[in-house]
Design an enzyme around this catalytic site. Structure first.
Site, short mmCIF file in Angstrom:
data_model
loop_
_atom_site.label_atom_id
_atom_site.label_comp_id
_atom_site.label_asym_id
_atom_site.label_seq_id
_atom_site.Cartn_x
_atom_site.Cartn_y
_atom_site.Cartn_z
N LYS A 1 0.83 -1.22 0.00
CA LYS A 1 0.00 0.00 0.00
C LYS A 1 0.86 1.27 0.00
O LYS A 1 0.54 2.24 -0.69
CB LYS A 1 -0.95 -0.02 1.20
CG LYS A 1 -1.96 -1.16 1.11
CD LYS A 1 -3.00 -1.10 2.17
CE LYS A 1 -3.80 -2.40 2.24
NZ LYS A 1 -4.40 -2.81 0.98
N GLY A 2 1.93 1.27 0.78
CA GLY A 2 2.75 2.48 0.85
C GLY A 2 3.44 2.78 -0.47
O GLY A 2 3.34 3.90 -1.01
N GLY B 1 -17.89 5.55 -6.68
CA GLY B 1 -17.31 6.86 -6.39
C GLY B 1 -16.87 6.99 -4.95
O GLY B 1 -16.32 6.06 -4.36
N ASP C 1 -8.79 -5.43 -12.86
CA ASP C 1 -8.15 -5.81 -11.60
C ASP C 1 -8.24 -4.61 -10.65
O ASP C 1 -7.73 -3.53 -10.98
CB ASP C 1 -6.69 -6.18 -11.87
CG ASP C 1 -5.94 -6.62 -10.63
OD1 ASP C 1 -6.54 -6.64 -9.54
OD2 ASP C 1 -4.74 -6.96 -10.76
N ASP D 1 -5.18 2.59 -3.52
CA ASP D 1 -3.88 3.22 -3.30
C ASP D 1 -3.63 4.33 -4.31
O ASP D 1 -3.08 5.38 -3.97
CB ASP D 1 -2.76 2.17 -3.40
CG ASP D 1 -2.90 1.10 -2.33
OD1 ASP D 1 -3.43 1.41 -1.25
OD2 ASP D 1 -2.51 -0.05 -2.60
O1 RIB Z 1 -3.80 -2.27 -1.76
C1 RIB Z 1 -3.22 -3.25 -2.57
C2 RIB Z 1 -1.97 -3.75 -1.93
O2 RIB Z 1 -2.31 -4.38 -0.72
C3 RIB Z 1 -1.23 -4.79 -2.73
O3 RIB Z 1 -0.31 -4.24 -3.62
C4 RIB Z 1 -0.63 -5.66 -1.65
O4 RIB Z 1 0.76 -5.62 -1.61
C5 RIB Z 1 -1.23 -5.20 -0.35
O5 RIB Z 1 -0.39 -4.39 0.36
#
Ligand code: RIB
Length: 326
Positions: free
Chosen positions: A64-65, A243, A265, A271
């Site tokens: 996520k980061g 949304g 996907d 993120d």
């Molecule tokens: O938010 C998606 C991410 O969650 C993926 O890339 C995986 O690594 C997890 O951290």
């Protein structure tokens, strides 16, 4: 930094539209995880105790980061640095290469002995994913003097919850006065009071919002946001293809519609949303307008496989926004 309410959006004139490279008008520091995503397409997600045959195995940069840092730089156009930790393994090379390609600063990415974070991901035909993370090096992300110096230069600090919560608190406290701290409270977990106190903008999906609000899974987004506004002054509840809802204390919440796209996907779409939201806030864009840009970037991201590999360029995001405005 003040959150304005005028609804304007920066960047529509194309002045920020480089070839997806950071343009220098806003500095974001992302503190969080980096994972090697080990992905397999499945006809459907298995139940407990069940085996399902899937397709070819893929390895791709995720976490996520790191996903949010790549999105902030590429789709958001902000000067972006990442504070994180990688192992001393092969996966670290894949993860560092992706950050480098996106132009994310990696001076504060530490190498620690052992494995990099790894995420085991299954993706069903509708693009829905199921994820299990082995944190590895992410458990060793720290905020020390070097990280503090970097955080002190940020316009926006963005974090999530795949690293130790103490590190997230330390990162928030290292920012200058007036700098926004944006927390994407994912994956869901209880937040200590000392972290609640630091949050300027909370970004959550409906499940995370329900967990934090102590509500049932059928609670409506408006009610969830209202409940969370008793703890923070601004909340964005992301609603997948529907949304998002932007809610600020003392104001009417604003519902932004989703975009119709062909979903391939959904991994990392949230993120991309968070990274772009932070980039827009860093250049002074109002929260609602920032969420509109972020939602567009997130919608483009679901049309391609992968997390970081699916992040659109800044040009694509601005073109999609302009197309829908005209
Ligand atoms: O938010 C998606 C991410 O969650 C993926 O890339 C995986 O690594 C997890 O951290």
């Amino acid at each position: 930094m003040e959150l304005e309410t005028d609804g304007t959006r920066a960047g529509t004139d194309g002045t920020h539209a480089g070839a997806g490279r950071p343009t220098g008008d806003g500095r974001v520091v992302v503190v969080g995880s980096a994972n090697v995503d080990v992905v397999v397409d499945v006809p459907r997600h298995p139940h407990g105790g069940e085996t399902v045959l899937g397709g070819e195995l893929r390895r791709a940069p995720g976490g996520k980061g790191a996903n949010q840092a790549v999105a902030s730089a590429l789709a958001g156009g902000a000067v972006t640095a990442f504070v994180g930790a990688l192992g001393d393994d092969d996966g670290a090379r894949l993860l560092r290469a992706s950050l480098d390609r996106a132009g994310v600063g990696t001076d504060a990415v530490r190498t620690v002995p052992g494995a990099s974070g790894t995420a085991l991901i299954t993706v069903s035909p509708g693009g829905e994913n199921a994820i299990v993370v082995a944190p590895g090096a992410n458990g060793r992300v720290v905020v020390d003097d070097a990280e503090r110096r970097l955080l002190a230069e940020a316009d926006v600090v963005l974090a999530q919850l795949e690293i130790p919560v103490g590190t997230v608190v330390a990162a928030a406290r290292a920012r200058r006065r007036g700098v926004l701290f944006v927390l994407n409270a994912a994956p869901s977990r209880e937040l200590p009071d000392e972290l609640w106190r630091e949050i300027d903008v909370l970004v959550v999906n409906e499940h995370e919002a329900a967990d934090l609000a102590g509500a049932g899974s059928d609670a409506a987004p408006d009610g969830l946001a209202a409940s969370l506004l008793t703890r923070v002054s601004a909340v964005v509840v992301t609603l997948g293809g529907d949304g998002c809802l932007v809610a600020r204390r003392g104001e009417e919440p604003v519902r932004l519609a989703g975009r119709r796209v062909d979903v391939v996907d959904t991994t990392g779409a949230g993120d991309t949303f968070c990274g772009v939201l932070a980039a827009e806030l860093a250049r002074g864009t109002d929260l609602v307008a920032a969420a509109r840009v972020a939602g567009t970037a997130g919608a483009l991201a679901v049309t391609r496989p992968g997390a970081q590999d699916a992040v659109p360029g800044r040009d694509q995001v601005l073109a999609a926004l302009d197309a829908s405005a005209g």
